[in-house]
Design an enzyme around this catalytic site. Structure first.
Site, PDB file in Angstrom:
ATOM      1  N   TYR A 124     -30.525   0.311  51.208  1.00 54.32           N
ATOM      2  CA  TYR A 124     -31.429   0.976  52.147  1.00 54.32           C
ATOM      3  C   TYR A 124     -31.591   0.096  53.375  1.00 54.32           C
ATOM      4  O   TYR A 124     -32.005  -1.060  53.258  1.00 54.32           O
ATOM      5  CB  TYR A 124     -32.790   1.206  51.487  1.00 54.32           C
ATOM      6  CG  TYR A 124     -33.791   1.898  52.399  1.00 54.32           C
ATOM      7  CD1 TYR A 124     -33.605   3.220  52.798  1.00 54.32           C
ATOM      8  CD2 TYR A 124     -34.914   1.225  52.860  1.00 54.32           C
ATOM      9  CE1 TYR A 124     -34.520   3.850  53.637  1.00 54.32           C
ATOM     10  CE2 TYR A 124     -35.836   1.859  53.699  1.00 54.32           C
ATOM     11  CZ  TYR A 124     -35.630   3.166  54.082  1.00 54.32           C
ATOM     12  OH  TYR A 124     -36.530   3.799  54.912  1.00 54.32           O
TER      13      TYR A 124
ATOM     14  N   ASP B  14     -29.277  -7.959  56.706  1.00 53.75           N
ATOM     15  CA  ASP B  14     -30.569  -7.271  56.710  1.00 53.75           C
ATOM     16  C   ASP B  14     -31.511  -8.113  55.869  1.00 53.75           C
ATOM     17  O   ASP B  14     -31.485  -8.074  54.644  1.00 53.75           O
ATOM     18  CB  ASP B  14     -30.408  -5.853  56.134  1.00 53.75           C
ATOM     19  CG  ASP B  14     -31.726  -5.083  56.121  1.00 53.75           C
ATOM     20  OD1 ASP B  14     -32.791  -5.730  56.230  1.00 53.75           O
ATOM     21  OD2 ASP B  14     -31.685  -3.852  55.991  1.00 53.75           O
TER      22      ASP B  14
ATOM     23  N   LYS C  96     -41.085  -6.479  57.770  1.00 50.85           N
ATOM     24  CA  LYS C  96     -42.103  -6.940  56.804  1.00 50.85           C
ATOM     25  C   LYS C  96     -42.750  -8.286  57.137  1.00 50.85           C
ATOM     26  O   LYS C  96     -43.746  -8.348  57.840  1.00 50.85           O
ATOM     27  CB  LYS C  96     -41.497  -6.961  55.404  1.00 50.85           C
ATOM     28  CG  LYS C  96     -40.906  -5.581  55.022  1.00 50.85           C
ATOM     29  CD  LYS C  96     -40.509  -5.497  53.596  1.00 50.85           C
ATOM     30  CE  LYS C  96     -39.647  -4.282  53.289  1.00 50.85           C
ATOM     31  NZ  LYS C  96     -40.348  -3.048  53.018  1.00 50.85           N
TER      32      LYS C  96
HETATM   33  C1  LIG Z   1     -33.633  -4.001  53.260  1.00 59.09           C
HETATM   34  C2  LIG Z   1     -34.431  -3.096  54.154  1.00 59.09           C
HETATM   35  N1  LIG Z   1     -33.970  -2.789  55.375  1.00 59.09           N
HETATM   36  C3  LIG Z   1     -34.640  -1.993  56.206  1.00 59.09           C
HETATM   37  C4  LIG Z   1     -35.849  -1.439  55.831  1.00 59.09           C
HETATM   38  C5  LIG Z   1     -36.582  -0.549  56.785  1.00 59.09           C
HETATM   39  O1  LIG Z   1     -37.712  -1.190  57.305  1.00 59.09           O
HETATM   40  P1  LIG Z   1     -38.951  -0.347  57.827  1.00 59.09           P
HETATM   41  O2  LIG Z   1     -39.581   0.307  56.642  1.00 59.09           O
HETATM   42  O3  LIG Z   1     -39.851  -1.356  58.478  1.00 59.09           O
HETATM   43  O4  LIG Z   1     -38.439   0.631  58.802  1.00 59.09           O
HETATM   44  C6  LIG Z   1     -36.379  -1.720  54.573  1.00 59.09           C
HETATM   45  C7  LIG Z   1     -37.658  -1.135  54.154  1.00 59.09           C
HETATM   46  O5  LIG Z   1     -38.045  -1.163  53.016  1.00 59.09           O
HETATM   47  C8  LIG Z   1     -35.647  -2.571  53.694  1.00 59.09           C
HETATM   48  O6  LIG Z   1     -36.093  -2.857  52.477  1.00 59.09           O
END
Ligand SMILES: Cc1ncc(COP(=O)(O)O)c(C=O)c1O
Length: 483
Positions: A187, A282, A310
């Site tokens: 994700y 990421d 986060k």
């Molecule tokens: C690994 C990862 N990338 C991107 C995101 C997306 O971040 P956001 O919820 O701040 O848009 C998340 C959200 O849980 C995530 O866990």
């Protein structure tokens, strides 16, 4: 150079973890006994009366009555009123030990007072937003650069989703190539091009409702850990104009639910170099949770770009950013008049003083207190305790952790994929329902988890908190069929 300390005391033996997961998924499910499940569900009807009433009202105005994908919705979402340290309290006054951790950012514990005080101070002097530069933007960028030297330059954004979107745009602008390769199941937020191969590897556009085909036509996925498949895609793409970037979560998809072998990231780095693709880490979850140097510091692999979310604001709003090589990040130069080779990014509230001051002091406090390592120790204690319960009760379940990211697989739903489409079609729903039930049972016992299968620990999780947690887990796992 700053000394780096990391939350992972011992990297999971991924061969063993996958062998256990394979055994789990080959067996019929072991859900909670029906009589016990009824008792857990009764908890919600008798002890969560106000939450239920609020949810019924919310459903009239808010689709499904809930707005957080990670919120636990079975049998209905509970409403939280108070957060402090390791605990959450719902509107009916029930107390929970919080392992959702808002999805990961609160490594210092919930509502951590020293950061809150700085935020309140900022609100009193400057308010939350002016649209103009504030010194804390610079202070936060300097801090990130100190912790992660690969972040030569940094651009703050509103969320992890935005940051991924921007990172992809920058790599395409810089390389003049189009293809983006991700790991199936991972994700990376919900932008048009990343709603692809979500959750279940190999499913491509399955969840891409409302997204035109063209928006993800240049997105590709490969099965977790399948480096040969990644290489094949890179070779194939070379014939089609090339790969702009490979994006990975460095501990593996879904915060390491499908963990990567230790050397995986290094090999991806080598493949990117061989094929002229940029490597995006990421680190929305791992960024500062695994240690102040992030997963890149832990694995000793330097990405071209890093995506943050986060922790970057310590759990305060507008948590997103992308940093990395100066020559790539310079594509984001802002201000009126940016033209030519720029990748367009924006955001009215991005990099506001509130988010920046919160992030700056949260990261400083994490460094000062060694919070990632303390949270990692709590994760180790929780995992070892869970493994002992699983062993004692003779269950096929699997517990493992990457520091403060703890996985407890009871239904194995996350391990289904399109390698075996028949099994996927047959078992996805019942295995998913099983973790809904497990999550509800944990919650009725006073534990909030992420999707009934993941727990983030924080600095607030003392040995006593973890031991109380393990008692509660033991209660639920003793209610499983066949125990
Ligand atoms: C690994 C990862 N990338 C991107 C995101 C997306 O971040 P956001 O919820 O701040 O848009 C998340 C959200 O849980 C995530 O866990």
């Amino acid at each position: 150079m700053t000394e780096q300390k990391y939350a992972i005391s011992e990297y999971p033996d991924t061969v063993k973890v996958y062998a256990r997961l394979k055994t789990l998924i080959a067996q019929p499910t072991r859900p909670i006994r029906r009589d016990r499940m009824q008792e857990y569900l009764n908890y919600f009807d008798t002890k969560c009366v106000r939450s239920k009433a609020l949810n019924e009202e919310a459903r009239k105005l808010i689709p499904g009555g809930v707005q957080h994908n990670l919120a636990f919705n079975y049998p209905f979402p509970i409403a939280i009123e108070k957060a402090d340290d390791a605990y959450l309290w719902d509107v009916d006054g029930n107390r929970y030990i919080d392992f959702l951790q808002a999805g990961g950012p609160t490594v210092l514990g919930s509502n951590y007072a020293p950061v809150r005080d700085k935020v309140i101070e900022m609100l009193q002097t400057c308010g939350p937003v002016t649209g103009l530069f504030h010194e804390y933007e610079l202070k936060l960028a300097q801090l990130i650069n100190r912790f992660m030297p690969s972040v030569e330059m940094f651009r703050m954004l509103g969320s992890g989703t935005e940051a991924v979107m921007a990172a992809i745009r920058a790599t395409r602008t810089f390389t003049k190539k189009k293809k983006i390769i991700k790991v199936g199941g991972a994700y990376h937020g919900w932008s048009d091009s990343m709603v692809y191969g979500l959750h279940v590897p190999g499913t491509g556009r399955l969840e891409a409702k409302g997204i035109p085909f063209g928006a993800s036509a240049n997105t590709q996925e490969f099965f977790p850990n399948a480096l040969g498949a990644l290489k094949a895609k890179l070779i194939f793409n070379r014939l089609l104009g090339g790969t702009a970037a490979v994006i990975v979560e460095p501990v593996g998809p879904e915060s390491g639910t499908r963990p990567v072998p230790y050397g995986f990231n290094q090999k991806v780095r080598q493949l990117c170099d061989e094929f002229g693709a940029l490597l995006i880490f990421d680190e929305v979850v791992t960024g500062f949770r695994l240690g102040m140097g992030g997963a890149q510091g832990y694995f000793g692999v330097k990405p071209d770009l890093t995506v943050f979310g986060k922790c970057i604001t310590g759990g305060y709003p507008m948590a997103g950013g992308v940093g990395g090589r100066a020559d790539v990040i310079m594509r984001f130069a802002a201000g009126i008049g940016g033209t030519g080779e720029q990748a367009y990014v924006g955001g009215t509230l991005s990099a506001n003083p509130l988010s920046c001051v919160a992030g700056y002091y949260a990261l400083l406090e994490m460094e000062r207190t060694n919070a990632p390592v303390i949270a990692g120790r709590a994760g180790d204690r929780l995992t070892e305790g869970l493994q002992a319960i699983i062993e004692k009760r003779g269950l096929p379940f699997v517990a493992f952790n990457q520091g403060s990211i703890v996985h407890l697989e009871t239904s194995g739903v996350m391990l289904l994929d399109l390698h075996n489409p028949l099994k996927l079609a047959r078992e996805l729903k019942p295995r998913r329902h099983m973790i809904e039930e497990m999550g509800a049972a944990y919650m009725a016992s006073g534990l909030i988890t992420l999707a009934g299968s993941r727990m983030y620990t924080s600095m607030a999780d003392t040995d006593q908190v973890i031991d109380e947690t393990l008692n509660k887990f033991d209660g639920v796992l003793s209610s499983v069929e066949g125990v």
